[in-house]
Design a protein around this motif. Structure first.
Motif: not given
Lengths: 840, 120
Positions: A330-331, B56, A688, A326-327, B52, B118, B29-30, B33-35
């Motif tokens: 986004f990109f 978002v 993180l 999903l990340s 998520v 997700t 949002i990045y 999502h990463a978290f």
């Protein structure tokens, strides 16, 4: 001129002595002292020539790579040398050609294009040039000593960590290239201040030429992108030298941190060099089509929009690193979104050509057509690799090599060559049209023959960065074709250099042979235009065909000099309303000595010669201080004001937000803020990936809270002291004796407490990424504290020397801004250091 | 003549505000999502929706509301063109245009969170 002259600021003819005084103020030194000149009319062309020199050197390395790969199993160079050659090729192309050449064209052309005499900080621009020249050649020469970097231009750890790269090759990149980024940032600060404040009266942002917008976007992107690679380089160097494990997973580090930081710089870097090149095209196309640019305002919006969106693309280079899908989406979405403003510009150029009279097919036009063809192909393959599953297949193959060269050569090199042929008559003698067409066709054919087959060798599975390959895999024919193409392109490149050497001479301009409409085609001497006109159009020379005559006769603003020194007219940033006449510095050795000291410091540090490095550092600092003492903050000269024409009386010295110095310091603070955001981002990233229970991990304590609170209080006290001191300076006209000592003590005390909070808690920076990240916050703050301390001492010295009072206080304003920033950054660091791990 | 102010706001801040909101939205949002994927929030829910997706959507709605407010506040209310050129309200026009581009990019980038799983 009779009707028009009624509204002009000055009557004609001008007094005969006026021009002589102007010429004397701007006279260039002769003989050996010519080196000390800082005028953009000299530094700009020198910058361009030097950048083209690096293009040649890196191009020759590219040809060497192609010769090595011409047939399977060749051993022209061994694997280790090959690694250094391709790394140096990429590094020079990206850091020593692409960015500097854009900056160079900006420095060469912008003052004339904006109707200014000079950029506001010409010595800073000259320093940027010299540091680049000295450092760049030293970097290139490292190749001949086997000391050139060999980890690829993006230098991923762990390959570049101490365990796998124990030599100095990596350090040569981290330190040798790292400081050249200072040159880019120095140039960017000059460009931002110059473009926003040094325009002709009436040249609002809406009337500003597209190239100036492109350079403003370029400079803004440098300010936000380059600090990321500086921080990345700092982290890796700290790991290599002091064993701080930012990228070592066994001790809490993560190599992905490097990739995030590097590509946060690296992807916008593509747009950093493409957008100004696109802006050059937006200047050339209207002239060649003899009509205004279609969609001018939309093109500007597209430039700025593309710049912003390009910062959301960095993970494009990391699709195979295991980042969640999903990340990646986004990109990928950002990648599609950015194609909208990028495409808009292409349609605007095509529409302009269609809307114009018969398009003039000269050499610049050919290079623009070549740019459209090559860049479009690169853009299409860019859309392909932004599709995640496709990228998984193509990643690290020759398909990527083909794509990036199509984008960079098409999107940047061809527009630069178009610009070279287009603007050569603006600053000197024109290049040969006949030879230019040969250059174009050789390069166009050469580039396509070299790089198009690489798409196929990539599809066949040929990985990038291999020094040879086995026979029988179907790769032979495509590699041979690529090598032949490279040789064709080489002939084109050599012909270009021959043309430049034979045809080009720096004369200050040869009229307006293209019948262009923008200001850089006005007669331009050492002092820029003789007088500065009011602008009421985007194409002033088309609107008023007599403008050139009027300017040259001195009928417009500031036809002479108010103070007998070099001056520039400063206007408001949005509306272009005249605000004051700035006195500018003249020729000097200080910036050259400073450049030698800076370059020497970093390069000698590469081989860990600490004492010589300290000597070079001291030399640089001494030169900087002398530069500041003699070349800045002149205070009011003479009456402190003068009539520039049309009854407009302006001051020759201002302070506060009106001054260009304030704006330059503001831009520097943006750079520092951007760098600190990367430091904080690194801290958060490592938190993180480590997990809550490991921040700090068992056995490592938290920093001492009482020391942290003390540091917070002292930082705030230092900021309050300089802020209050500034208010008192304005009110009383003199600086109270206690202000600087108090600020200095508070700053030093705050920093001491900051370090003590970690040290006394027993944190060892090499034990775990938590500790190294904590020390990173303090170390970076230390850089600011040292700089702030030097600035405070310098300001105190100016005060003791009687060069600081309620009117003459630019120096104090700068120190105050820097100290307030440093105090704020320190306070934020303390809150992060002590609050974040406790509040989790 | 009195020197006018340097109008930092008009020259720099207002025109770029919309794009700055885009940047903040993208970062948010990045980071969210990463978290979520690092800290096992991928399977959790918020307001009955996947965590998520809900967060978002919330951030996106906030960004769009801000962009709309800025657009309304700074859109030029007089003629934009002056002799065929975008004067004298270029910076206002530019700021409003930047809001429009940003809104497009914000929606475009948030869409994957509404349709994709997700943490895959």
């Amino acid at each position: 001129m009779s009707d028009a002259s009624k509204t002009l600021p000055h009557s004609l003819p001008r007094p005969p002595e006026e021009l002589g005084l102007l010429e004397r103020a701007w006279a260039a030194p002769t003989g050996f002292r010519r080196l000390t000149e800082i005028n953009n009319n000299l530094i700009g062309p020198l910058f361009v020539i030097t950048a083209l020199g690096f293009l040649l050197l890196a191009g020759l390395l590219g040809v060497l790579i192609r010769l090595q790969l011409a047939v399977p199993g060749l051993q022209i160079i061994d694997a280790d040398t090959y690694n250094q050659v391709f790394t140096t090729h990429g590094t020079i192309m990206m850091f020593l050609f692409s960015v500097p050449v854009v900056e160079a064209v900006g420095i060469a052309l912008l003052p004339a294009m904006l109707g200014a005499r000079e950029m506001p900080t010409p010595r800073l621009g000259a320093y940027a040039y010299w540091i680049y020249l000295i450092g760049g050649f030293a970097f290139f020469l490292s190749l001949f000593f086997g000391a050139a970097p060999d980890g690829g231009w993006f230098m991923y750890p762990p390959l570049t960590g101490k365990a796998h790269s124990p030599g100095i090759n990596t350090d040569m990149y981290l330190l040798g290239i790292g400081f050249i980024e200072i040159s880019a940032i120095a140039g960017a600060i000059e460009l931002i201040t110059g473009i926003l404040r040094c325009r002709a009266p009436g040249m609002t942002l809406g009337r500003m030429p597209v190239f100036a917008w492109g350079m403003l976007v370029f400079a803004g992107m440098v300010v936000f992108a380059f600090p990321a690679v500086i921080i990345a380089s700092t982290l890796l160097e700290l790991e290599r030298v002091f064993d701080w494990p930012f990228f070592i997973p066994e001790r809490g580090g993560d190599p992905m941190l490097w990739q995030h930081l590097f590509w946060f710089f690296g992807h916008p870097e593509v747009y950093i060099i493409f957008l100004p090149a696109a802006a050059m095209v937006s200047m050339i196309v209207p002239t060649m089509a003899r009509t205004p640019l279609v969609g001018h305002s939309l093109v500007i919006l597209a430039l700025v929009g593309t710049a912003f969106l390009s910062f959301g693309l960095w993970v494009h280079h990391m699709y195979t690193t295991g980042i969640p899908g999903l990340s990646l989406a986004f990109f990928a979405s950002a990648g599609f979104a950015v194609s909208v403003p990028s495409g808009l510009q292409v349609f605007a150029w095509i529409a302009t050509m269609a809307a114009g009279k018969k398009v003039r097919i000269a050499t610049p036009t050919l290079f623009i057509l070549g740019f459209l063809f090559i860049f479009s192909l690169g853009g299409l393959t860019g859309v392909m690799v932004s599709v995640t599953p496709f990228d998984w297949q193509a990643h690290d193959t020759y398909f990527i090599v083909a794509h990036l060269h199509y984008v960079l050569i098409g999107g940047m090199v061809f527009p630069i060559l178009a610009a070279l042929y287009y603007w050569a008559p603006c600053i000197g003698t024109p290049l040969s049209e006949r030879m230019g067409k040969w250059v174009f066709w050789l390069l166009f054919v050469g580039v396509n023959v070299t790089f198009f087959p690489m798409h196929i060798s990539g599809f066949l599975g040929m990985p990038r960065r291999i020094y040879t390959y086995p026979a029988g895999m179907g790769l032979e024919i495509w590699n041979m074709i690529s090598t032949i193409g490279a040789l064709i392109a080489l002939i084109g490149g050599l012909l270009l250099l021959f043309d430049i050497a034979r045809s080009f001479r720096l004369t200050g301009g040869e009229g307006n042979p293209w019948d262009a409409g923008t200001m850089e085609w006005l007669p331009n001497r050492n002092y820029g235009p003789r007088s500065i006109p009011t602008i009421d159009s985007r194409y002033p020379l088309w609107k008023n065909p007599r403008l050139s005559e009027e300017v040259e006769a001195g009928a417009h603003y500031l036809p002479g000099t108010l103070t007998g020194r070099r001056e520039g007219l400063i206007t408001s940033p949005a509306e272009g309303i005249p605000q004051y006449v700035a006195v500018l510095p003249g020729p000097s050795w200080t910036h050259i000595v400073a450049a030698i000291g800076t370059a020497g410091f970093f390069l000698v540090l590469t081989v860990e010669w600490v004492v010589p490095a300290a000597a070079f550092g001291t030399l640089a600092l001494a030169a900087f201080l002398r530069w500041l003492w003699t070349g800045t903050d002149f205070g009011p000269i003479g009456e402190g004001r003068g009539d520039i024409g049309g009854g407009l009386v302006l001051p020759t010295y201002v302070t506060g937000p009106l001054s260009t110095s304030w704006w330059a310091m503001g831009a520097l603070m943006l750079v520092m803020g951007s760098a600190y955001a990367c430091v904080l981002g690194s801290y958060l990233f490592l938190w993180l990936v480590n997990g809550d229970g490991l921040w700090p991990p068992a056995g490592i304590g938290l920093p001492l809270l009482d020391r942290g609170l003390l540091a917070l209080g002292l930082y705030l006290a230092a900021g309050a002291a300089v802020w209050g001191g500034g208010a008192l300076l304005r009110r009383r006209g003199s600086l109270p004796f206690w202000v600087i000592p108090l600020a200095l003590l508070a700053l030093a005390g705050g920093y001491g407490a900051d370090i003590a909070s970690l040290w006394e808690a027993g944190l060892s920076p090499s034990s775990h990424a938590y500790a190294s990240a904590s020390y990173l916050l303090v170390t970076w703050q230390g850089v600011n504290v040292i700089a702030g301390g030097i600035m405070l001492l310098y300001t105190q010295a100016r005060s003791w020397a009687g060069m600081l009072d309620g009117v003459r206080r630019v120096t104090y304003d700068n120190t105050m801004l820097f100290l307030i920033y440093t105090a704020g950054q320190g306070a934020l660091g303390v809150l992060m250091q002590h609050g974040f791990p406790r509040l989790l | 003549m009195t020197a006018p102010p340097s109008s930092v706001a008009r020259a720099v801040l207002w025109p770029s505000l919309g794009l700055a909101i885009w940047a903040l939205h993208f970062t948010a949002i990045y980071a969210l999502h990463a978290f979520a994927c690092e800290r096992d929030y991928g399977e959790r829910t918020l307001l009955g929706l996947p965590w998520v997706m809900a967060s978002v959507a919330g951030v996106t709605a906030l960004a769009l509301a801000l962009l709309a407010a800025i657009f309304v506040a700074i859109r030029p209310r007089g003629p934009v063109l002056d002799g065929g050129e975008a004067e004298p309200r270029f910076t206002l026009w530019f700021g409003a245009g930047a809001c429009a581009i940003s809104a497009f990019a914000v929606v475009f980038q948030a869409m994957p969170a509404m349709v994709l799983p997700t943490c895959w």
